[in-house]
Motif scaffolding. Structure first.
Motif, short mmCIF file in Angstrom:
data_model
loop_
_atom_site.label_atom_id
_atom_site.label_comp_id
_atom_site.label_asym_id
_atom_site.label_seq_id
_atom_site.Cartn_x
_atom_site.Cartn_y
_atom_site.Cartn_z
N GLN A 86 0.87 -1.17 0.00
CA GLN A 86 0.00 0.00 0.00
C GLN A 86 0.91 1.22 0.00
OE1 GLN A 86 -3.62 0.28 0.95
NE2 GLN A 86 -3.81 -1.85 0.32
N ILE A 87 0.61 2.18 -0.86
CA ILE A 87 1.42 3.41 -0.85
C ILE A 87 0.49 4.61 -0.73
CG2 ILE A 87 3.31 2.44 -2.22
CD1 ILE A 87 1.98 4.33 -4.52
N PRO A 88 0.98 5.65 -0.04
CA PRO A 88 0.16 6.87 0.01
C PRO A 88 0.34 7.64 -1.29
CG PRO A 88 2.14 7.14 1.34
CD PRO A 88 2.23 5.78 0.72
N LEU A 89 -0.75 8.12 -1.84
CA LEU A 89 -0.69 8.84 -3.11
C LEU A 89 -1.69 9.98 -3.06
CD1 LEU A 89 1.13 8.10 -5.53
CD2 LEU A 89 -0.89 7.13 -6.63
N LYS A 90 -1.31 11.10 -3.67
CA LYS A 90 -2.22 12.24 -3.65
C LYS A 90 -3.20 12.08 -4.83
CE LYS A 90 -1.84 17.07 -2.37
NZ LYS A 90 -0.88 18.16 -2.15
N VAL A 91 -4.46 11.85 -4.48
CA VAL A 91 -5.48 11.68 -5.51
C VAL A 91 -6.51 12.78 -5.35
CG1 VAL A 91 -7.23 10.15 -6.48
CG2 VAL A 91 -5.16 9.18 -5.49
N LYS A 92 -6.67 13.61 -6.37
CA LYS A 92 -7.64 14.72 -6.34
C LYS A 92 -7.41 15.59 -5.11
CE LYS A 92 -11.57 13.10 -9.01
NZ LYS A 92 -12.91 12.50 -8.91
N GLY A 93 -6.15 15.85 -4.80
CA GLY A 93 -5.82 16.75 -3.70
C GLY A 93 -5.86 16.10 -2.33
N LYS A 94 -6.19 14.82 -2.26
CA LYS A 94 -6.28 14.16 -0.96
C LYS A 94 -5.30 13.00 -0.92
CE LYS A 94 -11.07 14.65 0.48
NZ LYS A 94 -12.28 13.87 0.33
N MET A 95 -4.67 12.79 0.26
CA MET A 95 -3.78 11.65 0.39
C MET A 95 -4.63 10.40 0.56
SD MET A 95 -0.88 12.66 -0.17
CE MET A 95 0.34 11.45 0.34
N LYS A 96 -4.27 9.36 -0.21
CA LYS A 96 -5.05 8.13 -0.16
C LYS A 96 -4.10 6.94 -0.14
CE LYS A 96 -9.59 7.97 -2.27
NZ LYS A 96 -10.24 7.82 -3.58
N GLN A 97 -4.55 5.83 0.48
CA GLN A 97 -3.78 4.59 0.43
C GLN A 97 -4.14 3.87 -0.86
OE1 GLN A 97 -1.38 3.17 2.50
NE2 GLN A 97 -1.34 5.17 3.50
N ILE A 98 -3.14 3.66 -1.71
CA ILE A 98 -3.40 3.01 -3.00
C ILE A 98 -2.71 1.64 -3.00
CG2 ILE A 98 -3.02 3.15 -5.50
CD1 ILE A 98 -5.02 5.22 -4.45
N THR A 99 -3.42 0.65 -3.51
CA THR A 99 -2.86 -0.69 -3.60
C THR A 99 -1.94 -0.78 -4.82
OG1 THR A 99 -4.85 -1.60 -2.64
CG2 THR A 99 -3.40 -3.14 -3.79
N VAL A 100 -0.71 -1.28 -4.56
CA VAL A 100 0.19 -1.55 -5.68
C VAL A 100 0.42 -3.06 -5.68
CG1 VAL A 100 2.49 -1.20 -6.62
CG2 VAL A 100 1.30 0.70 -5.50
N PHE A 101 0.20 -3.69 -6.82
CA PHE A 101 0.44 -5.13 -6.87
C PHE A 101 1.55 -5.42 -7.87
CE2 PHE A 101 -3.06 -4.29 -9.75
CZ PHE A 101 -2.71 -4.99 -10.91
N GLY A 102 2.43 -6.32 -7.45
CA GLY A 102 3.52 -6.72 -8.32
C GLY A 102 3.24 -8.09 -8.89
N VAL A 103 3.23 -8.19 -10.20
CA VAL A 103 2.87 -9.46 -10.84
C VAL A 103 3.77 -9.74 -12.04
CG1 VAL A 103 0.44 -9.51 -10.17
CG2 VAL A 103 1.13 -8.16 -12.15
N PRO A 104 3.94 -11.02 -12.38
CA PRO A 104 4.58 -11.32 -13.65
C PRO A 104 3.64 -10.98 -14.80
CG PRO A 104 3.86 -13.34 -12.58
CD PRO A 104 3.57 -12.23 -11.62
N GLU A 105 4.20 -10.97 -16.00
CA GLU A 105 3.42 -10.49 -17.15
C GLU A 105 2.20 -11.35 -17.44
OE1 GLU A 105 6.20 -12.15 -17.29
OE2 GLU A 105 5.45 -13.88 -18.41
N ASN A 106 2.22 -12.66 -17.02
CA ASN A 106 1.09 -13.52 -17.37
C ASN A 106 -0.17 -13.23 -16.53
OD1 ASN A 106 1.81 -14.60 -14.92
ND2 ASN A 106 1.57 -16.72 -15.58
N PHE A 107 -0.02 -12.41 -15.48
CA PHE A 107 -1.15 -12.08 -14.62
C PHE A 107 -2.33 -11.55 -15.43
CE2 PHE A 107 -3.56 -8.81 -12.34
CZ PHE A 107 -4.05 -9.54 -11.28
N PHE A 108 -2.04 -10.70 -16.41
CA PHE A 108 -3.11 -10.03 -17.15
C PHE A 108 -3.91 -11.03 -17.97
CE2 PHE A 108 0.36 -7.01 -16.51
CZ PHE A 108 -0.29 -6.14 -15.64
N ARG A 109 -3.22 -12.07 -18.46
CA ARG A 109 -3.93 -13.10 -19.20
C ARG A 109 -4.77 -13.94 -18.24
NH1 ARG A 109 -4.02 -18.31 -21.47
NH2 ARG A 109 -2.55 -19.20 -20.00
N VAL A 110 -4.14 -14.30 -17.10
CA VAL A 110 -4.83 -15.14 -16.12
C VAL A 110 -6.08 -14.43 -15.59
CG1 VAL A 110 -4.63 -16.20 -13.83
CG2 VAL A 110 -2.74 -16.36 -15.45
N ARG A 111 -5.95 -13.15 -15.31
CA ARG A 111 -7.06 -12.41 -14.73
C ARG A 111 -8.03 -11.91 -15.81
NH1 ARG A 111 -10.81 -10.79 -12.66
NH2 ARG A 111 -11.13 -9.27 -11.01
#
Lengths: 370, 226
Positions: free
Chosen positions: A79-104
């Motif tokens: 989870q990383i804090p990121l400024k979204v529309k002027g507000k700090m928000k916890q954003i999910t960052v996921f690390g995946v191999p390239e085949n994730f997009f096909r699987v999902r």
């Protein structure tokens, strides 16, 4: 009359929304594919500190051990804090191999997803969920911007097409980076979730069972990982929809019943007030059938007006809902036919008794009635 | 052929009231020829309206036989009685009995609607003619509330005439009208009688009864004098 309006309104709305909603969800599932299973750390949602985790080897061997698996993809989280529309928000960052997009089953709505080479080369590129992309950069759809994750800048190379929320990540509001970069940033190779794609024609419950058994074996008999599939979400949604439909349907039924009784009363009063008119009509040669028909039609008209108003109100509501949720809910023609038909039926049913009373009147007495 | 157009034999009518019931008619026998103009007179409660309702097929007798043109009315079903009312009998009432929300035209149209034999395109012509005959050609679209008592009664007469019935039953048609208008109405009825219609008039006014050829006096459910 009001009961009639409410009743028909409820029937039409419920039918439209449940049918429209179901179709919407079904179409989404069809694009998502119902052959997706996800296993994730059971403590993930409770956010306790001590996580059970899988190693890369354990994950990769699952593909060979469980024959029903077509492909799988480990998922790393942060989870990383990121400024979204002027507000700090916890954003999910996921690390995946390239085949994730096909699987999902995720397709790029613009740009592209990262490749195996980019994963191997620790390329600092990322893909962003559609919703988050709009929130961050607006609808200009310009790729190539950079996002800072844990002190490292990642270049946006693609936008992930809309996908239904499933499991612990909502891809619409998340950022995806190559698994290699994620492991380096996290400083660990622990895997907290695995995404599976079932082979064509494989029974999903069976696959889930196999995965569960295997994971239990790894964790020494404990269920540290939850295993979920899209179709179980579907059946749950179906159940919820069914309950909502039933509750609203019974409300509709009761209000139509009450409305029908109200209409019967109106008609009884009307017959009494117009006794003299009935006498005149009979003296002029109206048969019992003529009088019966006249009052039945009147009651039918009353109910149709009520039903029509209900349908209009329902169309209005559904339109408002579809604008609010930006989805294409529609009034189903079946709902209109059913709602209107039901109100007409009630009109006839509750109109018969007053009409019968009117038809039965003795002309002499009716003419004498003041 | 049967010489008597209307023939009543020992007609009684008992209204259910209390244990024994109230006898409104106690054995009436009466013959009326085709084309007669007859008045039934008597004090209120003498049974004159009841008698007229039976002749007009609005009501059926408790006992006795009623032959209309040789046909035994007592044997007829409700549906057949309705058909006779519609085709062969026209009614005129003391209180006009018009449909208040409908125009003169629509009121006159009513028997035609129920007879179902007149073509739609002819209906307007027939109703207009009927209203012209009673001198109301300028008030076709007026509602009863916009007309005087005499005019309303003339609409009622037009309605009674529209299906070209053989018999006209008039129950105190002048009861709610002033004497000038009463005489106008009676002139219309006399004119209809001259054209061959059998008219049965119920009244308690002697000068109104004077328009007719034959007067029947009733008291307490029986005929006391012809």
């Amino acid at each position: 009359m009001l009961g009639m309006v409410i009743g028909v309104f409820a029937i039409t709305t419920v039918l439209s929304i449940s049918k429209g909603g179901k179709e919407l969800i079904l179409s989404e599932f069809l694009t998502a594919g119902t052959n997706i299973v996800m296993a994730f750390n059971a403590q993930m949602e409770t956010r306790t500190d001590k996580f059970a985790y899988l190693t890369e080897d354990q994950v990769m061997t699952m593909k060979e051990i469980i024959p029903q698996v077509d492909d799988l993809s480990p998922v790393h989280f942060m989870q990383i804090p990121l400024k979204v529309k002027g507000k700090m928000k916890q954003i999910t960052v996921f690390g995946v191999p390239e085949n994730f997009f096909r699987v999902r089953g995720i397709k790029a709505s613009s740009g592209r997803m990262f490749t195996k080479e980019e994963v191997n080369r620790y390329e600092k590129v990322c893909v962003v969920g559609k919703e988050l992309f709009y929130d961050l950069f607006g609808k200009t759809k310009k790729l190539g911007q950079e996002i800072k994750v844990e002190g490292t800048y990642f270049r946006v190379i693609g936008v992930m097409g809309h996908k239904m929320e499933f499991g612990p990540i909502n891809v619409n509001t998340a950022i995806g980076i190559p698994s290699s970069c994620a492991m380096r940033l996290l400083g660990s190779r622990d895997i907290y979730a695995v995404q599976f794609l079932a082979k064509e024609g494989v029974s999903i419950p069976l696959l889930k069972k196999r995965i569960k058994e295997h994971l239990r074996q790894i964790f020494g008999g404990r269920d540290d990982f939850d295993v979920h599939s899209v179709d179980e979400l579907l059946s749950m949604l179906d159940k919820v929809m069914g309950i909502i439909s039933m509750v609203l349907g019974s409300i509709a039924g009761i209000s139509i019943l009450v409305g029908g009784i109200g209409i019967m009363n109106i008609m009884l009063v009307s017959v009494r007030e117009r006794t003299r008119e009935i006498g005149i009509r009979k003296a002029c040669g109206a048969t019992k059938g003529n009088i019966l028909l006249q009052f039945l039609i009147e009651s039918l008209i009353l109910c149709s007006i009520g039903g029509g108003m209900g349908i209009l109100a329902s169309v209005g509501l559904v339109l408002i809902i579809s604008i609010m949720f930006k989805t294409a809910f529609f009034i189903s023609s079946l709902a209109i036919i059913l709602g209107f038909g039901f109100s007409c039926l009630v009109g006839i049913f509750f109109g018969v008794y007053p009409a019968y009373i009117a038809a039965k009147l003795n002309p002499v007495e009716a003419l004498r009635y003041e | 052929m049967n010489p008597d157009f209307i023939k009543l034999t020992e007609i009684t009518k008992v209204y259910p009231m209390g244990k024994t019931g109230f006898p409104a008619l106690k054995g009436i026998s009466l013959s009326i020829d085709r084309g007669e103009f007859i008045a039934i007179m008597g004090p209120s409660g003498s049974g004159k309206s009841t008698l007229m309702n039976i002749i007009g097929c609005l009501d059926s007798p408790t006992s006795g036989t009623y032959l209309l043109d040789g046909e035994d009315i007592g044997k007829n079903s409700d549906k057949e009685l309705t058909r006779i009312r519609n085709k062969r009998i026209g009614f005129i009432f003391q209180s006009f009995n018009l449909l208040g929300r409908q125009s003169a035209m629509d009121n006159v149209l009513l028997p035609l609607l129920y007879s179902c034999t007149t073509l739609r395109k002819n209906r307007k012509r027939i109703t207009t003619e009927a209203l012209e005959r009673v001198g109301l050609s300028t008030k076709l679209r007026n509602k009863p509330s916009e007309m005087s008592g005499g005019e309303q009664q003339r609409v009622a007469i037009a309605r009674a005439l529209v299906n070209n019935p053989e018999i006209i039953c008039a129950d105190e048609p002048t009861g709610n009208l002033d004497s000038q208008t009463s005489h106008e109405i009676m002139e219309i009825l006399r004119g209809l009688n001259k054209k061959g219609r059998t008219i049965i008039l119920v009244t308690y006014e002697a000068d109104i009864a004077g328009y007719t050829q034959r007067i029947i006096r009733m008291k307490d459910g029986g005929i006391i004098k012809e």
